[in-house]
Scaffold this motif. Structure first.
Motif, PDB file in Angstrom:
ATOM      1  N   ASN A   1     -12.108   1.145   5.050  1.00 24.41           N
ATOM      2  CA  ASN A   1     -12.648   1.401   3.786  1.00 24.41           C
ATOM      3  C   ASN A   1     -11.937   2.531   2.733  1.00 24.41           C
ATOM      4  O   ASN A   1     -11.479   3.512   3.391  1.00 24.41           O
ATOM      5  CB  ASN A   1     -13.938   1.887   4.465  1.00 24.41           C
ATOM      6  N   GLU A   2     -11.643   1.988   1.402  1.00 22.87           N
ATOM      7  CA  GLU A   2     -11.134   2.830   0.579  1.00 22.87           C
ATOM      8  C   GLU A   2     -11.807   4.480   0.556  1.00 22.87           C
ATOM      9  O   GLU A   2     -11.295   5.410   0.225  1.00 22.87           O
ATOM     10  CB  GLU A   2     -10.820   2.359  -0.691  1.00 22.87           C
ATOM     11  N   ASN A   3     -13.133   4.334   0.685  1.00 28.04           N
ATOM     12  CA  ASN A   3     -13.679   5.573   0.782  1.00 28.04           C
ATOM     13  C   ASN A   3     -13.897   6.301   1.982  1.00 28.04           C
ATOM     14  O   ASN A   3     -15.202   6.849   2.030  1.00 28.04           O
ATOM     15  CB  ASN A   3     -15.574   5.506  -0.312  1.00 28.04           C
TER      16      ASN A   3
ATOM     17  N   PHE B   1      -4.157  -1.933  -0.175  1.00 25.74           N
ATOM     18  CA  PHE B   1      -4.794  -1.209  -0.986  1.00 25.74           C
ATOM     19  C   PHE B   1      -4.408  -1.650  -2.462  1.00 25.74           C
ATOM     20  O   PHE B   1      -5.117  -1.815  -3.447  1.00 25.74           O
ATOM     21  CB  PHE B   1      -4.628   0.215  -0.779  1.00 25.74           C
TER      22      PHE B   1
ATOM     23  N   THR C   1      -0.341  -1.544   4.839  1.00 24.30           N
ATOM     24  CA  THR C   1      -1.477  -0.853   4.405  1.00 24.30           C
ATOM     25  C   THR C   1      -1.452  -0.514   2.860  1.00 24.30           C
ATOM     26  O   THR C   1      -2.484  -0.821   2.016  1.00 24.30           O
ATOM     27  CB  THR C   1      -1.992   0.269   5.163  1.00 24.30           C
TER      28      THR C   1
ATOM     29  N   ILE D   1     -11.657  -2.759  -5.359  1.00 27.76           N
ATOM     30  CA  ILE D   1     -11.771  -1.426  -5.502  1.00 27.76           C
ATOM     31  C   ILE D   1     -11.027  -0.707  -6.720  1.00 27.76           C
ATOM     32  O   ILE D   1     -10.223  -1.308  -7.364  1.00 27.76           O
ATOM     33  CB  ILE D   1     -11.156  -0.700  -4.318  1.00 27.76           C
TER      34      ILE D   1
ATOM     35  N   GLN E   1      -6.013  -4.991  -3.293  1.00 27.40           N
ATOM     36  CA  GLN E   1      -7.429  -4.770  -3.507  1.00 27.40           C
ATOM     37  C   GLN E   1      -7.863  -4.315  -4.893  1.00 27.40           C
ATOM     38  O   GLN E   1      -8.737  -4.714  -5.460  1.00 27.40           O
ATOM     39  CB  GLN E   1      -8.202  -3.875  -2.528  1.00 27.40           C
TER      40      GLN E   1
ATOM     41  N   MET F   1      -4.819   6.186  -1.251  1.00 21.69           N
ATOM     42  CA  MET F   1      -5.772   5.859  -2.471  1.00 21.69           C
ATOM     43  C   MET F   1      -5.429   6.840  -3.590  1.00 21.69           C
ATOM     44  O   MET F   1      -5.092   6.568  -4.824  1.00 21.69           O
ATOM     45  CB  MET F   1      -7.120   6.005  -2.201  1.00 21.69           C
TER      46      MET F   1
ATOM     47  N   SER G   1      -6.413   6.579   4.365  1.00 28.09           N
ATOM     48  CA  SER G   1      -7.186   5.972   3.308  1.00 28.09           C
ATOM     49  C   SER G   1      -7.020   6.932   1.881  1.00 28.09           C
ATOM     50  O   SER G   1      -6.772   6.694   0.668  1.00 28.09           O
ATOM     51  CB  SER G   1      -8.396   5.067   3.319  1.00 28.09           C
ATOM     52  N   ASN G   2      -7.544   8.024   2.341  1.00 20.18           N
ATOM     53  CA  ASN G   2      -7.365   9.026   0.997  1.00 20.18           C
ATOM     54  C   ASN G   2      -6.220   9.241   0.623  1.00 20.18           C
ATOM     55  O   ASN G   2      -5.989   9.182  -0.834  1.00 20.18           O
ATOM     56  CB  ASN G   2      -7.936  10.445   1.772  1.00 20.18           C
TER      57      ASN G   2
END
Ligand SMILES: O=c1ccn([C@@H]2O[C@H](COP(=O)(O)OP(=O)(O)O[C@H]3OC[C@@H](O)[C@H](O)[C@H]3O)[C@@H](O)[C@H]2O)c(=O)[nH]1
Length: 448
Positions: free
Chosen positions: A314-316, A438, A434, A447, A441, A326, A322-323
């Motif tokens: 999950n991007e959040n 992202f 990965t 996202i 996406q 992104m 992921s942090n």
């Protein structure tokens, strides 16, 4: 991972068969090609025992018997995942076709109106046709989540019947959209805190928020999920005589005083700190698992999962991988908590799924660590992500979270000896994949 000649044929077949409107006419042809390729890989693997040489090679790939790995011609690029002993070998391109499509198969995004049109799925990826006795009914709790959905993909492709329970707190229906309607697949919105009855042969019990901000959001609910959810699933396993696998965590070791952490280490957890809802919750889940084993002869497996990353995070989600990705993609500052000298060891999700399936199918009941011992300080990790994304984002330091473990690295000797498992994915390769996920996406407007 860069586009490699070995996988190009499959990628091209896939992209050529998707027409401009984004629907998937002609998809069957492309997946047949992929399946033929899978058959070839599996056949080659069973022949391999008769081979005297270390490598089996053809024009596109070779099989390294020492590492049990299938590589592209360059000897480095991984082109398949899985283990022959549990029939889980799948060409990587088949999985990438699901989570890393050039264009989403089941929807068209209109950037002008910012609307998404969902298309009726017409076909599914080919799954193995298993004979009676081989085909199992498998329950995956939390199957719509990041790890759960990758596990479901692999179990479906192997040819099993898969039932997913998820309350969609952190899981997403989109992670499984490509299986909805398939005769071997069922998705049920259900919270494991409430009892659930079904006839199954195996239960993979994953349901629980796993990222620190998510599990600390409602700590009482996290404890309930770990304790009541595990009691419900163990009760079910007892009743229908199913094999039960608990996905526990490296967090049971707390802020460890032993390094690396072996399964024999009892841990160092603050029972009243902000992480306790998850750490102690999972520790009780383990206690319950072994109580049901001793008291009621439930057939149990326990995996202690170390930090894991990959597509469909999950991007959040709030976790570091992921942090950082992104933030780097958006050109924002990378947030390092504390001095950044704390360490973590990161494993790619396909390795974890391999380990989980091997463990479920092995006759071994003690806990087993599943993680990649490749250890980084968070500062080093920020550097790695910046390089992979090719970003000039600056670093910003924020206060360290309470009870943040100072170091973590798995001792994986047990997994190596018992399961014949060790991580195959170098961290950099997994991060590359990965980052691609992202990016796609973002391009697809899913996202921001
Ligand atoms: O933006 C961020 C996020 C996180 N971090 C740091 O990076 C490290 C890793 O943090 P994460 O949130 O990704 O994961 P943690 O190791 O704290 O917890 C994880 O442990 C193992 C799993 O069971 C769970 O997925 C999760 O609880 C921590 O030291 C954290 O403080 C940052 O420096 N910046």
């Amino acid at each position: 991972m860069s586009d490699q000649s070995s996988s190009k044929i499959i990628s091209e077949t896939i992209s050529n068969t998707s027409n401009e409107s984004g629907n998937n006419f002609g998809f069957i042809e492309s997946v047949t090609d992929i399946n033929n390729r899978k058959d070839n890989l599996i056949k080659t693997e069973s022949n391999i025992e008769e081979e005297t040489s270390t490598f089996k090679r053809n024009d596109e790939w070779f099989w390294d018997t020492n590492s049990e790995q299938i590589f592209a011609q360059d000897s480095k690029t991984i082109i398949a995942v899985g283990h022959a002993s549990v029939k889980s070998i799948v060409p990587l391109e088949l999985l990438r076709h699901i989570y890393l499509p050039q264009k989403p198969h089941d929807r068209i995004f209109d950037p002008t109106t910012r609307t998404i049109s969902y298309l009726q799925p017409r076909s599914y990826l080919p799954v193995n046709s298993l004979i009676q006795g081989e085909k199992k009914r498998i329950l995956v709790t939390g199957g719509a989540g990041f790890v759960g959905s990758h596990l479901v993909d692999r179990l479906m492709l192997i040819g099993h019947e898969v039932i997913v329970l998820d309350n969609f707190f952190t899981g997403r229906k989109n992670n499984l959209a490509h299986w909805i309607g398939h005769p071997n697949f069922e998705l049920i919105r259900h919270d494991v805190v409430d009892p659930f009855l079904i006839e199954v042969d195996q239960i993979y019990h994953l349901a629980c928020p796993a990222s620190p901000p998510h599990y600390q959001y409602n700590p009482i609910k996290t404890v309930k999920t770990s304790v009541m959810g595990t009691i419900n699933m163990l009760g079910l396993a007892k009743r229908v005589k199913a094999r039960f696998l608990l996905t526990s965590t490296s967090e049971v070791y707390g802020d460890p005083e032993e390094h690396p952490q072996a399964e024999t280490y009892w841990g160092h957890v603050n029972p009243i700190g902000p992480r306790a809802c998850y750490d102690e919750g999972k520790r009780v889940a383990e206690t319950l698992t072994y109580a049901y084993m001793h008291q009621d002869s439930v057939d149990v497996r326990v995996a202690r999962i170390f930090n894991t990353f990959g597509p469909r995070m999950n991007e959040n989600d709030g976790r570091v991988v992921s942090n950082f990705i992104m933030q780097a993609l958006k050109g924002e500052e990378l947030t390092i908590y504390g001095d950044g000298l704390q360490t973590r060891s990161f494993q790619y999700v396909h390795d974890l799924v391999d380990g989980l399936i091997l463990l479920m199918n092995k006759d071994y009941m003690e806990p087993i660590n599943l993680g990649n011992p490749d250890e980084y300080t968070i500062r080093e990790f920020a550097e790695l992500i910046r390089n992979e994304v090719n970003s000039s984002s600056k670093i910003k330091t924020l206060p360290a979270p309470t009870d943040d473990p100072k170091k973590r690295r798995p001792d994986i000797l047990r997994a190596e000896q018992i399961l014949g498992w060790k991580p195959r994915w170098p961290v950099k390769q997994g991060i590359g994949e990965t980052v691609k996920y992202f990016k796609r996406q973002m391009e697809a407007g899913l996202i921001g």
